[in-house]
Every structure is written in C-alpha cells, then in structure tokens.
Design a protein around this motif. Sequence first.
Motif, PDB file in Angstrom:
ATOM      1  N   THR A  26       0.852  -1.188   0.000  1.00 45.14           N
ATOM      2  CA  THR A  26       0.000   0.000   0.000  1.00 45.14           C
ATOM      3  C   THR A  26       0.888   1.239   0.000  1.00 45.14           C
ATOM      4  N   VAL A  27       0.598   2.171  -0.904  1.00 41.55           N
ATOM      5  CA  VAL A  27       1.379   3.402  -1.000  1.00 41.55           C
ATOM      6  C   VAL A  27       0.654   4.502  -0.234  1.00 41.55           C
ATOM      7  N   ILE A  28       1.343   5.101   0.724  1.00 40.52           N
ATOM      8  CA  ILE A  28       0.757   6.137   1.584  1.00 40.52           C
ATOM      9  C   ILE A  28       1.504   7.445   1.387  1.00 40.52           C
ATOM     10  N   VAL A  29       0.749   8.511   1.128  1.00 41.83           N
ATOM     11  CA  VAL A  29       1.332   9.853   1.068  1.00 41.83           C
ATOM     12  C   VAL A  29       1.360  10.382   2.501  1.00 41.83           C
ATOM     13  N   THR A  30       2.553  10.440   3.106  1.00 49.87           N
ATOM     14  CA  THR A  30       2.659  10.818   4.513  1.00 49.87           C
ATOM     15  C   THR A  30       2.644  12.327   4.716  1.00 49.87           C
ATOM     16  N   VAL A  31       3.216  13.068   3.770  1.00 52.53           N
ATOM     17  CA  VAL A  31       3.208  14.533   3.867  1.00 52.53           C
ATOM     18  C   VAL A  31       3.385  15.101   2.466  1.00 52.53           C
ATOM     19  N   ASN A  32       2.787  16.271   2.208  1.00 54.18           N
ATOM     20  CA  ASN A  32       2.916  16.889   0.900  1.00 54.18           C
ATOM     21  C   ASN A  32       2.898  18.404   1.032  1.00 54.18           C
ATOM     22  N   SER A  33       3.073  19.076  -0.088  1.00 59.56           N
ATOM     23  CA  SER A  33       3.199  20.531  -0.076  1.00 59.56           C
ATOM     24  C   SER A  33       1.859  21.250  -0.093  1.00 59.56           C
ATOM     25  N   ASP A  34       0.754  20.513  -0.097  1.00 60.67           N
ATOM     26  CA  ASP A  34      -0.572  21.127  -0.059  1.00 60.67           C
ATOM     27  C   ASP A  34      -0.921  21.495   1.382  1.00 60.67           C
ATOM     28  N   LEU A  35      -0.970  22.783   1.670  1.00 59.47           N
ATOM     29  CA  LEU A  35      -1.229  23.233   3.040  1.00 59.47           C
ATOM     30  C   LEU A  35      -2.616  22.846   3.541  1.00 59.47           C
ATOM     31  N   HIS A  36      -3.534  22.556   2.614  1.00 63.55           N
ATOM     32  CA  HIS A  36      -4.903  22.194   3.008  1.00 63.55           C
ATOM     33  C   HIS A  36      -5.036  20.706   3.317  1.00 63.55           C
ATOM     34  N   CYS A  37      -4.016  19.928   2.965  1.00 66.28           N
ATOM     35  CA  CYS A  37      -4.050  18.478   3.212  1.00 66.28           C
ATOM     36  C   CYS A  37      -3.172  18.191   4.420  1.00 66.28           C
ATOM     37  N   THR A  38      -3.780  17.900   5.559  1.00 67.13           N
ATOM     38  CA  THR A  38      -3.034  17.771   6.810  1.00 67.13           C
ATOM     39  C   THR A  38      -2.877  16.328   7.282  1.00 67.13           C
ATOM     40  N   GLN A  39      -3.543  15.366   6.643  1.00 67.42           N
ATOM     41  CA  GLN A  39      -3.488  13.988   7.096  1.00 67.42           C
ATOM     42  C   GLN A  39      -2.882  13.090   6.003  1.00 67.42           C
ATOM     43  N   PRO A  40      -2.148  12.032   6.417  1.00 66.92           N
ATOM     44  CA  PRO A  40      -1.678  11.057   5.427  1.00 66.92           C
ATOM     45  C   PRO A  40      -2.866  10.413   4.719  1.00 66.92           C
ATOM     46  N   TYR A  41      -2.653   9.968   3.487  1.00 71.48           N
ATOM     47  CA  TYR A  41      -3.729   9.301   2.760  1.00 71.48           C
ATOM     48  C   TYR A  41      -3.149   8.264   1.814  1.00 71.48           C
ATOM     49  N   ILE A  42      -3.994   7.285   1.443  1.00 69.27           N
ATOM     50  CA  ILE A  42      -3.561   6.201   0.557  1.00 69.27           C
ATOM     51  C   ILE A  42      -3.622   6.686  -0.884  1.00 69.27           C
ATOM     52  N   LEU A  43      -2.555   6.397  -1.642  1.00 66.54           N
ATOM     53  CA  LEU A  43      -2.513   6.749  -3.063  1.00 66.54           C
ATOM     54  C   LEU A  43      -3.037   5.558  -3.855  1.00 66.54           C
ATOM     55  N   HIS A  44      -4.151   5.738  -4.539  1.00 67.48           N
ATOM     56  CA  HIS A  44      -4.761   4.649  -5.307  1.00 67.48           C
ATOM     57  C   HIS A  44      -4.069   4.569  -6.666  1.00 67.48           C
ATOM     58  N   LEU A  45      -3.145   3.620  -6.783  1.00 68.91           N
ATOM     59  CA  LEU A  45      -2.295   3.550  -7.976  1.00 68.91           C
ATOM     60  C   LEU A  45      -3.068   3.182  -9.239  1.00 68.91           C
ATOM     61  N   ASN A  46      -4.266   2.581  -9.079  1.00 70.78           N
ATOM     62  CA  ASN A  46      -5.032   2.239 -10.269  1.00 70.78           C
ATOM     63  C   ASN A  46      -5.466   3.487 -11.033  1.00 70.78           C
ATOM     64  N   GLN A  47      -5.419   4.648 -10.371  1.00 76.43           N
ATOM     65  CA  GLN A  47      -5.731   5.904 -11.053  1.00 76.43           C
ATOM     66  C   GLN A  47      -4.528   6.435 -11.820  1.00 76.43           C
ATOM     67  N   TYR A  48      -3.350   5.883 -11.538  1.00 72.72           N
ATOM     68  CA  TYR A  48      -2.110   6.324 -12.190  1.00 72.72           C
ATOM     69  C   TYR A  48      -1.357   5.089 -12.690  1.00 72.72           C
ATOM     70  N   PRO A  49      -1.792   4.521 -13.815  1.00 71.53           N
ATOM     71  CA  PRO A  49      -1.228   3.250 -14.295  1.00 71.53           C
ATOM     72  C   PRO A  49       0.291   3.271 -14.449  1.00 71.53           C
ATOM     73  N   LEU A  50       0.855   4.419 -14.881  1.00 76.91           N
ATOM     74  CA  LEU A  50       2.302   4.484 -15.084  1.00 76.91           C
ATOM     75  C   LEU A  50       3.066   4.307 -13.775  1.00 76.91           C
ATOM     76  N   SER A  51       2.455   4.728 -12.651  1.00 83.70           N
ATOM     77  CA  SER A  51       3.122   4.661 -11.350  1.00 83.70           C
ATOM     78  C   SER A  51       2.880   3.338 -10.634  1.00 83.70           C
ATOM     79  N   GLN A  52       1.963   2.522 -11.164  1.00 87.32           N
ATOM     80  CA  GLN A  52       1.534   1.322 -10.450  1.00 87.32           C
ATOM     81  C   GLN A  52       2.714   0.399 -10.143  1.00 87.32           C
ATOM     82  N   ASN A  53       3.615   0.240 -11.112  1.00 83.37           N
ATOM     83  CA  ASN A  53       4.794  -0.587 -10.894  1.00 83.37           C
ATOM     84  C   ASN A  53       6.020   0.248 -10.558  1.00 83.37           C
ATOM     85  N   ALA A  54       5.995   1.523 -10.958  1.00 85.14           N
ATOM     86  CA  ALA A  54       7.177   2.371 -10.804  1.00 85.14           C
ATOM     87  C   ALA A  54       7.524   2.628  -9.343  1.00 85.14           C
ATOM     88  N   ILE A  55       6.512   2.954  -8.519  1.00 79.82           N
ATOM     89  CA  ILE A  55       6.798   3.306  -7.122  1.00 79.82           C
ATOM     90  C   ILE A  55       7.401   2.119  -6.359  1.00 79.82           C
TER      91      ILE A  55
END
Length: 205
Positions: A26-55
């Motif tokens: 499971t790929v989790i975004v723990t922190v990012n540069s979006d000041l409005h996003c304050t909680q970690p969240y799961i990155l659904h790789l099926n929405q980004y096929p190119l990243s599905q195997n890359a990450i």
Amino acid sequence: KLQMQENVTIMSDCRFVYILNVQNDTVIVTVNSDLHCTQPYILHLNQYPLSQNAIPTVYNTKKTIFLGPYTNKTGSWFSCYIPIINHKNGATLAIMGVDIDTRTWEKIILRNSALPIFLILFAFTLIIISFSLGRKALLQKQKAIFIAESEKRFRNMFNNHKAMMLLIDPQTGNIFDVNSAAVSFYGYTKEQFCAMNISQIVLME
C-alpha cells in the motif's frame, strides 16, 4: 509541510512535492506541499497506471524514475520519484515525489540547453541522433539530465538551508544525515550526529 511549500515556491518548475511510504503493497502519502491536506492518505495507484509498478520499483531498486505525462481534471504533469536512502544500512526509508507541469516541460528543456559549451555540443549530438532514433529517445536523454540536476538541487537545498535539518530513521530514531545549520547549532560534527539517536537530542534540549 511548510518547508515543502517553500520548496515549491522556490522551484517554480514543481507544482507538487510529497513523501511516499510503501507498507504491505500500500502506498501512503505521509506529507505533501498542499497546506490544506493535513493527514496522510492512501494513493490509489489504479488511477495512475504508469506509477503502479514504478513506485514499488523505486522502493526496491533505490533508483530514481521519471514518468509521464499524466492527465486528469487538474491538468497534465510529469512525475519524478526519488528514493530517500538510509546511508547506514542502504534501506529505502521513503520516496520523494516531484510533479512538474507539462506546460513547463519545454521551458525546462530550453533552460537545460543553456549549459557550458561541452554540454551544448552534447545536446546538439543528441538532436542529430534523434533524427534516426526519434523524438522519444531525445526526451529520455533530457529527462536523465534533469533528474541528475534535480537530485543535486535537493541535496544542496538540504545542506545549505538556514533551518536545522536532520534525517532520521522513523523506526529506530537513529540520525543518518544532518545539514550545516544543525552542525553549527549543536556543535557536533556530522560523524558524531550519525552515531546518535534523536532521543539524545530531545533530552539535551
């Protein structure tokens, strides 16, 4: 998070910077540069096929990967995935992701061409080769140059930032890298820091 937002402001080519962790496939975004996003969240790789195997590949091989373009309702962009390595044991601690707006990609290519003369000649050679290998081969070479420069830029930003920065193993708390500001503030050498645990710093403060 504020530092990431500052980095996005400084590096106008980047539209989004984030830290990824892989846990049980499971790929989790723990922190990012979006000041409005304050909680970690799961990155659904099926929405980004190119990243599905890359990450997972970056996590396992410890090699930087550049992918794109992606397109959705927010726009079009390229993504660069850079492994963050624990230099003590070689383990991948996390992955830094950097998204670059597709509209600025040609500007980046042009800017990278403004290099010392030997690199200009190298770029000219690539252009000649591209007539036989096609535009795709040329862009792949340009991507490699940009990735190398990006890694150097991130390293320089870490080392030269005025704020104290320590890279810490989240599982053990061991320190494996510090910047010059931390060395100056605490009075320890980088080698001494790398033999310490963050709990020692907290107790000292």
